[in-house]
Design an enzyme around this catalytic site. Structure first.
Site, PDB file in Angstrom:
ATOM      1  N   SER A 119      -3.450   1.018  -4.796  1.00  0.00           N
ATOM      2  CA  SER A 119      -2.880  -0.212  -4.237  1.00  0.00           C
ATOM      3  C   SER A 119      -3.923  -1.318  -4.123  1.00  0.00           C
ATOM      4  O   SER A 119      -3.659  -2.362  -3.530  1.00  0.00           O
ATOM      5  CB  SER A 119      -2.273   0.065  -2.856  1.00  0.00           C
ATOM      6  OG  SER A 119      -3.263   0.521  -1.943  1.00  0.00           O
ATOM      7  N   GLU A 142      -5.862   9.318   0.209  1.00  0.00           N
ATOM      8  CA  GLU A 142      -6.146   7.882   0.261  1.00  0.00           C
ATOM      9  C   GLU A 142      -7.102   7.423  -0.856  1.00  0.00           C
ATOM     10  O   GLU A 142      -6.862   6.404  -1.500  1.00  0.00           O
ATOM     11  CB  GLU A 142      -6.749   7.501   1.622  1.00  0.00           C
ATOM     12  CG  GLU A 142      -5.740   7.435   2.756  1.00  0.00           C
ATOM     13  CD  GLU A 142      -4.752   6.279   2.627  1.00  0.00           C
ATOM     14  OE1 GLU A 142      -4.933   5.417   1.741  1.00  0.00           O
ATOM     15  OE2 GLU A 142      -3.799   6.256   3.415  1.00  0.00           O
ATOM     16  N   HIS A 162       0.835  -1.204   0.000  1.00  0.00           N
ATOM     17  CA  HIS A 162       0.000   0.000   0.000  1.00  0.00           C
ATOM     18  C   HIS A 162       0.874   1.260   0.000  1.00  0.00           C
ATOM     19  O   HIS A 162       0.610   2.209  -0.740  1.00  0.00           O
ATOM     20  CB  HIS A 162      -0.899  -0.017   1.233  1.00  0.00           C
ATOM     21  CG  HIS A 162      -1.653   1.256   1.456  1.00  0.00           C
ATOM     22  ND1 HIS A 162      -2.751   1.609   0.712  1.00  0.00           N
ATOM     23  CD2 HIS A 162      -1.458   2.272   2.351  1.00  0.00           C
ATOM     24  CE1 HIS A 162      -3.210   2.779   1.131  1.00  0.00           C
ATOM     25  NE2 HIS A 162      -2.445   3.208   2.115  1.00  0.00           N
ATOM     26  N   HIS A 165       1.162   5.151  -2.210  1.00  0.00           N
ATOM     27  CA  HIS A 165       1.518   6.490  -1.736  1.00  0.00           C
ATOM     28  C   HIS A 165       2.767   7.086  -2.393  1.00  0.00           C
ATOM     29  O   HIS A 165       2.760   8.242  -2.827  1.00  0.00           O
ATOM     30  CB  HIS A 165       1.734   6.460  -0.220  1.00  0.00           C
ATOM     31  CG  HIS A 165       0.485   6.499   0.585  1.00  0.00           C
ATOM     32  ND1 HIS A 165      -0.334   7.602   0.659  1.00  0.00           N
ATOM     33  CD2 HIS A 165      -0.096   5.547   1.366  1.00  0.00           C
ATOM     34  CE1 HIS A 165      -1.360   7.347   1.446  1.00  0.00           C
ATOM     35  NE2 HIS A 165      -1.244   6.110   1.895  1.00  0.00           N
TER      36      HIS A 165
END
Length: 439
Positions: A333, A314, A269, A274
């Site tokens: 992700s 997010e 993730h 990110h």
């Protein structure tokens, strides 16, 4: 501007308690400064610093604001209770990093070390529905990663990790699934940055990159850096890291029994979702704006900022020349949600921090609502405008030279900022003149 004064009670031991700062508003009347000093003097409290200034908040009942630094001795709670009765907009800013006071926030980048043990789960007690909850090998591995993160200090290089064959297999499966979708589903900025990580940081389906290599690369691009974290931080602590352009990243990987599912952020993730966009200048500035806005904010405002973070960094979407694309890490992700978010089922709304920050959301299933930004630049400006309206009696500024956060309260600090801005304006003016002359 603040008017400075100095005061000290005789006979007070300066080492008896940690320093604490208080900001509070008062109505203007004759003798207000003398009465304020008297309250602290009669309770034997040593004032290290005191400033006052006219209140600029039209919504506040106060005519003046006081900023006082003292020592949180035995009489502190009594004095604080009196201030709350006689003053308005009382805010406590504890300067002790070991305090439980939620209003404390780091002023220097090395103070992020204090967050190391403030995680919600160290991996040794996984929830019963976690895929690795009954796997002693996985739990031991999680404990290893937690130990690495807890021992890490800001001045150190991030320890290199030797990943196991099962971990590399899980990474390879996820990497190949997601990279097949990026060209058509991810935003342009992400697709520009991702090949750079492959070229410079060891990103590939056969290799899990090292946090230190990525951190060094990001610092050269935008000044962002990574630091290992043992598990989930509170919203306040996590957002505070962004204020210093620091992203807390896990190093452990999800359990290999369910490679397409993880109940918590893991290295897939972090590094696939990110990291790529932290190499983009506008996105980095947007992320930092959310972090700076959180420093010293109320619990309610931190929750609103965390919700804005959820629906942007997010799970954010953005408009591009060829339609809406994904830029949120939770989407980039997740093989399933990356396809779902651009379909016809979810509701799409325009990103507006004042509205977005109040939106409820599920954490265990695909989002029914997504917010779309026109660009990272516009989202950054929206966050600045939103932050300016938060009920916070001070303004903060990040100083990249000292890697510290400054409270812009004194005359000298404002003058220093003005000189810095003027210097940049002069450089810009000279550059524009030379460009014009050259044409």
């Amino acid at each position: 501007m603040f008017k400075r004064s100095a005061y000290a009670s005789p006979g007070v031991d300066p080492n008896r308690a940690a320093p604490v700062s208080i900001i509070f508003g008062v109505k203007n009347r004759v003798g207000i400064l003398e009465d304020t000093l008297k309250l602290f003097r009669e309770n034997g409290m040593d004032l290290k610093h005191i400033e006052s200034r006219p209140n600029q908040d039209s919504d506040s009942a106060a005519d003046f604001n006081f900023f006082i630094t003292c020592e949180a001795g035995e009489a502190f709670e009594k004095v604080l209770a009196t201030l709350k009765e006689t003053s308005v907009d009382v805010v406590v800013l504890n300067d002790d990093p070991d305090t439980e006071d939620p209003m404390w926030f780091p002023r220097r980048i090395e103070e992020l070390d204090h967050f190391a043990t403030r995680v919600k789960n160290l991996g040794d007690e996984l929830e019963s529905d976690h895929p690795g909850a009954t796997d002693p090998v996985y739990i031991k591995r999680r404990q290893y990663f937690a130990d690495v993160a807890i021992k890490y200090k800001h001045i150190e290089r991030i320890p290199r990790v030797e990943y196991t064959a099962p971990e590399k297999k899980t990474w390879k499966f996820i990497y190949e699934k997601l990279t097949a979708l990026y060209p058509t589903h991810a935003c342009d900025e992400f697709n520009i940055a991702f090949p750079l990580l492959e070229q410079n940081c060891g990103y590939s389906s056969d290799n899990i990159p090292q946090l230190e290599d990525i951190s060094q690369f990001l610092q050269k691009c935008t000044g962002f850096r990574l630091r290992p974290v043992a598990g989930l931080l509170s919203s306040r602590d996590f957002l505070a890291g962004l204020a210093f352009r620091v992203f807390h990243s896990t190093q452990y990987i999800r359990h290999d029994a369910k490679p397409m599912y993880t109940p918590e952020p893991d290295i897939c993730h972090e590094l696939l979702g990110h990291v790529p966009l932290f190499a983009n200048k506008e996105f980095a500035e947007f992320s930092q704006e959310i972090g700076l806005a959180s420093l010293g904010a109320s619990d309610e405002d931190v929750e609103r900022l965390a919700t804005c973070y959820w629906f942007s960094i997010e799970y954010g979407l953005c408009r591009q020349h060829d339609g809406i694309k994904a830029y949120g890490a939770g989407l980039l992700s997740s093989f399933g949600e990356l396809q779902y978010c651009l379909g016809e089922k979810p509701e799409i709304k325009a990103f507006d921090p004042a509205v977005t920050g109040l939106q409820s959301y599920p954490v265990t299933k695909f989002q029914p609502i997504y917010f779309v930004a026109d660009s990272f630049v516009s989202a950054k400006e929206q966050m600045r405008e939103f932050a300016a309206k938060l009920k916070r009696p001070f303004q903060v500024r990040y100083n990249p030279y000292t890697q510290s956060v400054e409270l812009l309260e004194s005359n000298q600090q404002l003058k220093d900022l003005a000189r810095s801005i003027q210097s940049d304006v002069n450089i810009l003016s000279t550059a524009l003149s030379r460009r014009t002359d050259g044409q």
